[in-house]
Design a protein around this motif. Structure first.
Motif, PDB file in Angstrom:
ATOM      1  N   GLY A  97      -0.729   1.876   2.251  1.00 56.27           N
ATOM      2  CA  GLY A  97      -1.918   2.712   2.270  1.00 56.27           C
ATOM      3  C   GLY A  97      -1.855   3.903   3.192  1.00 56.27           C
ATOM      4  N   ARG A  98      -0.695   4.242   3.695  1.00 58.26           N
ATOM      5  CA  ARG A  98      -0.550   5.378   4.620  1.00 58.26           C
ATOM      6  C   ARG A  98      -0.031   6.580   3.839  1.00 58.26           C
ATOM      7  NH1 ARG A  98       2.495   2.916   9.826  1.00 58.26           N
ATOM      8  NH2 ARG A  98       1.577   4.760  10.815  1.00 58.26           N
ATOM      9  N   PHE A  99      -0.925   7.166   3.059  1.00 58.57           N
ATOM     10  CA  PHE A  99      -0.515   8.206   2.111  1.00 58.57           C
ATOM     11  C   PHE A  99      -0.145   9.513   2.800  1.00 58.57           C
ATOM     12  CE2 PHE A  99      -3.103   5.327  -0.490  1.00 58.57           C
ATOM     13  CZ  PHE A  99      -2.196   5.072  -1.493  1.00 58.57           C
ATOM     14  N   GLU A 100      -0.762   9.807   3.935  1.00 53.93           N
ATOM     15  CA  GLU A 100      -0.401  11.038   4.646  1.00 53.93           C
ATOM     16  C   GLU A 100       1.056  10.986   5.091  1.00 53.93           C
ATOM     17  OE1 GLU A 100      -1.791  13.767   8.488  1.00 53.93           O
ATOM     18  OE2 GLU A 100      -2.669  11.780   8.161  1.00 53.93           O
ATOM     19  N   PHE A 101       1.485   9.838   5.644  1.00 54.47           N
ATOM     20  CA  PHE A 101       2.876   9.695   6.071  1.00 54.47           C
ATOM     21  C   PHE A 101       3.820   9.730   4.863  1.00 54.47           C
ATOM     22  CE2 PHE A 101       0.547   7.821   9.614  1.00 54.47           C
ATOM     23  CZ  PHE A 101       1.166   8.421  10.705  1.00 54.47           C
TER      24      PHE A 101
END
Length: 282
Positions: free
Chosen positions: A56-60
């Protein structure tokens, strides 16, 4: 054992003949470290992007794909600068591109927007990953006959930048659970299909390979670069997304302009004035 001094001329001749006709061992082929290390770093960035999206860490995940694109643009240049090109490196680069700009964006956008759509959500993701595979395969077989000033179809890093830039822009704007926002899901559906299908078109996309230390460019090009830097610095997610969307449309603009002018629209052997294109127009 007979001493060498006591050997007959016939025996010495036989020894020399055997030594001269011993099978020569082939030299072991090594692997150039620097360009392939950069390619592996690009591959790791694509792998990390998938893992980050799964958590769920889409920015990374988005940042990792853009890092992979930067590394992908470096490995070939480093290989040419250090005179370390190899067939192994070319194949390694293609496989890395398939992961970082084919599988990774398709999986990331599926997890981000399409996972609750059922089998319908498979369509844009699979169209995208299929387009990337076909694009890379066509690039590999046509590399010797395509006008070097243009790409045949949207390059896979640019297609990935459109999809990933869209995700990053929405995520940065606060859209965290987009599966509950239908208009965002359908926007992602359309953008993913556009990027996937654009990779397999014949539209000519400018390659920027003419830029270099020994080439001159119009002054307006430097102005455009300066404006692009300012746009990206103000808001990196939106700036990168806007720039790559404009690039994604540029091929169709060039295609339409050439058709309107009655000029050839295919990038296969279209340039007759470039030294690199000699011999391709018979």
């Amino acid at each position: 054992m007979t001493d060498a001094k006591n050997r007959t001329p016939t025996e010495r001749h036989d020894d020399e003949y055997d030594a001269a006709h011993e099978p020569v061992r082939p030299r072991r082929k090594g692997i150039y470290v620097l360009p392939n290390a950069i390619t592996l770093a690009a591959l790791f960035s694509g792998f990390y992007a998938i893992v980050a999206a799964m958590n769920g860490r889409f920015e990374f995940a988005c940042i990792a794909i853009f890092c992979s694109a930067v590394l992908d643009s470096l490995d070939g240049r480093v290989a040419r600068m250090t005179n370390s090109q190899s067939a192994f490196g070319e194949q390694m680069d293609s496989l890395s591109d398939m992961v970082s700009f084919g599988a990774a964006p398709a999986l990331i956008v599926y997890i981000w927007a399409f996972k609750d759509m059922g089998k319908l959500g498979w369509i844009p993701a699979f169209v995208y990953i299929s387009g990337a595979a076909l694009r890379l395969a066509r690039f590999n077989v046509n590399i010797g006959v395509v006008d070097k000033r243009f790409f045949q179809g949207l390059p896979s890093p640019a297609a990935a930048a459109i999809v990933i830039g869209m995700i990053w822009a929405f995520d940065d704007a606060g859209f965290k659970d987009v599966t509950q926002t239908p208009w965002v899901v359908w926007t992602a559906f359309g953008m993913t299909l556009f990027a996937g299908l654009s990779m397999v078109t014949n539209a000519p996309f400018y390659s920027f390979k003419v830029f270099g230390g020994r080439r001159t460019v119009p002054f307006v090009v430097l102005v455009a670069i300066a404006l692009a830097i300012v746009l990206i610095s103000q808001n990196p997610p939106v700036g990168l997304f806007a720039i790559f969307c404009a690039y994604g449309l540029s091929g169709y603009v060039v295609y339409g302009w050439r058709r309107a002018k009655g000029r050839p629209v295919s990038v296969i052997s279209t340039s007759t004035d470039e030294p690199d294109e000699k011999g391709l127009h018979h």
